[in-house]
Design a protein around this motif. Structure first.
Motif, PDB file in Angstrom:
ATOM      1  N   LYS A 362      -6.439  -8.917  -1.816  1.00 27.27           N
ATOM      2  CA  LYS A 362      -7.091  -8.629  -3.094  1.00 27.27           C
ATOM      3  C   LYS A 362      -6.468  -7.428  -3.788  1.00 27.27           C
ATOM      4  O   LYS A 362      -6.293  -7.424  -5.005  1.00 27.27           O
ATOM      5  N   ALA A 363      -6.126  -6.404  -3.005  1.00 27.03           N
ATOM      6  CA  ALA A 363      -5.621  -5.171  -3.602  1.00 27.03           C
ATOM      7  C   ALA A 363      -4.209  -5.319  -4.126  1.00 27.03           C
ATOM      8  O   ALA A 363      -3.861  -4.785  -5.185  1.00 27.03           O
ATOM      9  N   ILE A 364      -3.367  -6.077  -3.404  1.00 27.21           N
ATOM     10  CA  ILE A 364      -1.953  -6.153  -3.761  1.00 27.21           C
ATOM     11  C   ILE A 364      -1.595  -7.494  -4.390  1.00 27.21           C
ATOM     12  O   ILE A 364      -0.559  -7.633  -5.041  1.00 27.21           O
ATOM     13  N   GLY A 365      -2.455  -8.504  -4.203  1.00 25.64           N
ATOM     14  CA  GLY A 365      -2.153  -9.824  -4.748  1.00 25.64           C
ATOM     15  C   GLY A 365      -1.279 -10.662  -3.845  1.00 25.64           C
ATOM     16  O   GLY A 365      -0.596 -11.575  -4.319  1.00 25.64           O
ATOM     17  N   TRP A 366      -1.297 -10.392  -2.542  1.00 28.10           N
ATOM     18  CA  TRP A 366      -0.503 -11.166  -1.587  1.00 28.10           C
ATOM     19  C   TRP A 366      -1.299 -12.363  -1.097  1.00 28.10           C
ATOM     20  O   TRP A 366      -2.468 -12.533  -1.437  1.00 28.10           O
ATOM     21  N   GLN A 367      -0.628 -13.181  -0.259  1.00 29.29           N
ATOM     22  CA  GLN A 367      -1.267 -14.383   0.278  1.00 29.29           C
ATOM     23  C   GLN A 367      -1.146 -14.427   1.802  1.00 29.29           C
ATOM     24  O   GLN A 367      -0.780 -15.445   2.379  1.00 29.29           O
ATOM     25  N   LEU A 368      -1.454 -13.331   2.452  1.00 29.75           N
ATOM     26  CA  LEU A 368      -1.441 -13.320   3.914  1.00 29.75           C
ATOM     27  C   LEU A 368      -2.536 -14.255   4.427  1.00 29.75           C
ATOM     28  O   LEU A 368      -3.608 -14.350   3.822  1.00 29.75           O
ATOM     29  N   PRO A 369      -2.304 -14.955   5.535  1.00 30.94           N
ATOM     30  CA  PRO A 369      -3.309 -15.907   6.048  1.00 30.94           C
ATOM     31  C   PRO A 369      -4.590 -15.211   6.463  1.00 30.94           C
ATOM     32  O   PRO A 369      -4.558 -14.153   7.112  1.00 30.94           O
ATOM     33  N   THR A 370      -5.728 -15.792   6.089  1.00 27.15           N
ATOM     34  CA  THR A 370      -7.036 -15.199   6.397  1.00 27.15           C
ATOM     35  C   THR A 370      -7.877 -16.067   7.324  1.00 27.15           C
ATOM     36  O   THR A 370      -9.043 -15.762   7.561  1.00 27.15           O
ATOM     37  N   ASP A 371      -7.299 -17.168   7.833  1.00 29.99           N
ATOM     38  CA  ASP A 371      -8.077 -18.071   8.670  1.00 29.99           C
ATOM     39  C   ASP A 371      -8.004 -17.722  10.146  1.00 29.99           C
ATOM     40  O   ASP A 371      -8.503 -18.467  10.992  1.00 29.99           O
ATOM     41  N   GLY A 372      -7.397 -16.591  10.475  1.00 24.70           N
ATOM     42  CA  GLY A 372      -7.291 -16.162  11.868  1.00 24.70           C
ATOM     43  C   GLY A 372      -7.793 -14.740  12.026  1.00 24.70           C
ATOM     44  O   GLY A 372      -8.939 -14.433  11.695  1.00 24.70           O
ATOM     45  N   PRO A 373      -6.953 -13.842  12.515  1.00 22.14           N
ATOM     46  CA  PRO A 373      -7.354 -12.434  12.679  1.00 22.14           C
ATOM     47  C   PRO A 373      -7.782 -11.820  11.354  1.00 22.14           C
ATOM     48  O   PRO A 373      -7.311 -12.214  10.283  1.00 22.14           O
ATOM     49  N   LYS A 374      -8.653 -10.823  11.448  1.00 16.58           N
ATOM     50  CA  LYS A 374      -9.204 -10.189  10.257  1.00 16.58           C
ATOM     51  C   LYS A 374      -8.421  -8.961   9.831  1.00 16.58           C
ATOM     52  O   LYS A 374      -8.494  -8.555   8.673  1.00 16.58           O
ATOM     53  N   THR A 375      -7.676  -8.334  10.762  1.00 18.63           N
ATOM     54  CA  THR A 375      -6.973  -7.100  10.457  1.00 18.63           C
ATOM     55  C   THR A 375      -5.466  -7.315  10.529  1.00 18.63           C
ATOM     56  O   THR A 375      -4.976  -8.289  11.129  1.00 18.63           O
ATOM     57  N   LEU A 376      -4.712  -6.390   9.934  1.00 20.16           N
ATOM     58  CA  LEU A 376      -3.257  -6.479   9.986  1.00 20.16           C
ATOM     59  C   LEU A 376      -2.765  -6.370  11.417  1.00 20.16           C
ATOM     60  O   LEU A 376      -1.822  -7.074  11.809  1.00 20.16           O
TER      61      LEU A 376
END
Length: 425
Positions: A362-376
């Motif tokens: 949301k902050a940077i406008g990227w599309q990292l996958p969100t269907d697995g781990p919650k943190t970087l």
């Protein structure tokens, strides 16, 4: 018609019939092309024209029936008149052929393509006035319309069509999303984003937006009273959990506006703090956000403790967290709002391992996958499939990640950038 009928009268009648044909053609296109949702809104606003059109569209088989009866009648009559005129000028042999060719071109241009194009571009300007004629015409020709519709509906049933009413106007969620996207300037971009966020609420669960348990600020009753009071006075939060020894042993939620009651006492005790704390409200971690928003409203709560299936505390969720999912962050400063995300001069970002992936997107406008781990940290470990012994680099889609710091079996920071935008630092 008799042979002594003036040709001028025949030409005049032919022009009138072509105009009527154009009327029926444009009425059909306008009625079928009109925006049903704008029509429904205007009907509810009390517009008479909208009510007439809605009544006609409630049975599209009857509407189409009366339009086509009128259109076919005037077209056939126009063909007869054109044949009479052509025979007068070109004789019995070539007259009918000439009239057919000429009338086809005239009808095609003036009674079909032009009026239908106009109606498709401006359906409301055609449909509303046309309804003034079509509604009484339907009443007059109802017996004939009923007969024609009875036969055509019987044929439709042979092909499996049972419902001929015009009530199939409901939208799926994806269709509604498309409508919002295509609204353009009619809906401000920020409002479009809010509407789309509301549609996405059921796809996001509480554990996606909660504050992780290790970041929860709370009051531990096992601490000394002086430490507890200093925490109360220095807290930047309105409501804080009160627990004893371990965060899993939550006693209540303290609203700091109630702290004045025990801070004003001559002798402050831990019991007086507990007395002001409200019973905790627990939330299953898999609860969809749209459900939790209603639960907060129903329970008159603004904060809840997120627990897993075993009852262990996983984090903390607030009403403000859910509202931010709809309206966005309450500040546009990325560095100020997201203290775990640090923009660099070359366009990359140094991001702490505990940063939430959805917040990064949301902050940077990227599309990292969100269907697995919650943190970087969890996302990197999932892709590496092992804990790195030394700093390493990896690619997730178009995102490049360079591990910078590892501490206590956790990736504490990483430099991230989009390969298409920033060269490797």
């Amino acid at each position: 018609m008799s042979d002594d009928t003036p040709l001028g009268l025949l030409f005049g009648l032919l022009v009138v019939l072509i105009i009527l044909s154009a009327f029926f053609s444009s009425s059909e296109t306008g009625m079928m092309s009109i925006n049903r949702y704008r029509l429904s809104h205007r009907e509810k606003s009390g517009e008479r024209g909208a009510k007439r059109v809605t009544r006609l569209l409630s049975r599209p088989d009857r509407l189409i029936g009366v339009i086509l009866i009128g259109n076919n009648f005037v077209n056939n009559l126009a063909a007869s008149l054109a044949t009479i005129i052509a025979i007068h000028y070109f004789g019995d042999v070539s007259g009918p052929a000439i009239s057919t060719a000429a009338l086809t071109i005239v009808v095609l241009i003036f009674a079909e393509v032009t009026p239908k194009t106009m109606a498709a571009l401006n359906p409301e300007r055609i449909a509303y006035p046309a309804s003034l004629v079509l509604e009484p015409m339907l009443k007059v020709l109802y017996p004939l319309v009923w007969l024609v519709n009875g036969i055509s509906n019987g044929l439709l049933r042979l092909f499996g069509v049972r419902d001929v009413s015009g009530n199939a106007d409901s939208l799926t969620r994806d269709e509604l999303r498309t409508v919002v996207h295509e609204a353009g300037s009619m809906i401000p971009r920020r409002h479009q984003g809010m509407l789309l966020s509301i549609l996405d609420l059921e796809n996001v669960t509480v554990d996606d937006i909660m504050v992780p348990r290790q970041e929860i600020f709370g009051i531990d009753l096992d601490d000394d009273l002086d430490i507890i009071l200093s925490h109360v006075r220095a807290s930047q939060h309105t409501r804080v959990p009160v627990y004893k020894g371990d965060i899993n042993n939550i006693i209540g939620i303290l609203h700091l506006r109630n702290a004045a009651r025990f801070l004003s006492l001559d002798e402050i005790t831990k019991a007086s703090i507990i007395q002001e704390a409200r019973e905790p409200y627990f939330i299953p971690e898999s609860t969809p956000l749209h459900t939790q928003l209603l639960n907060f409203q129903k329970q008159k709560r603004r904060i809840g403790i997120v627990v897993d299936e075993y009852g262990d505390v996983q984090g903390l969720a607030t009403l403000e967290d859910i509202l931010e999912e709809i309206v966005g962050e309450f500040t546009t400063d990325v560095a100020g709002t997201h203290q775990e995300i640090h923009p660099q001069d070359n366009g990359s970002y140094v991001i702490e391992g505990t940063a939430n992936i959805r917040e990064i997107n949301k902050a940077i406008g990227w599309q990292l996958p969100t269907d697995g781990p919650k943190t970087l940290n969890g996302l990197i470990l999932e892709h590496l499939e092992s804990f790195p012994d030394a700093p390493a680099s990896l690619a997730i889609g178009t995102t490049r990640i360079e591990i910078q710091q590892v501490k206590d079996n956790q990736i504490t920071s990483a430099r991230c950038w989009q390969a298409a935008r920033v060269s490797r630092p």
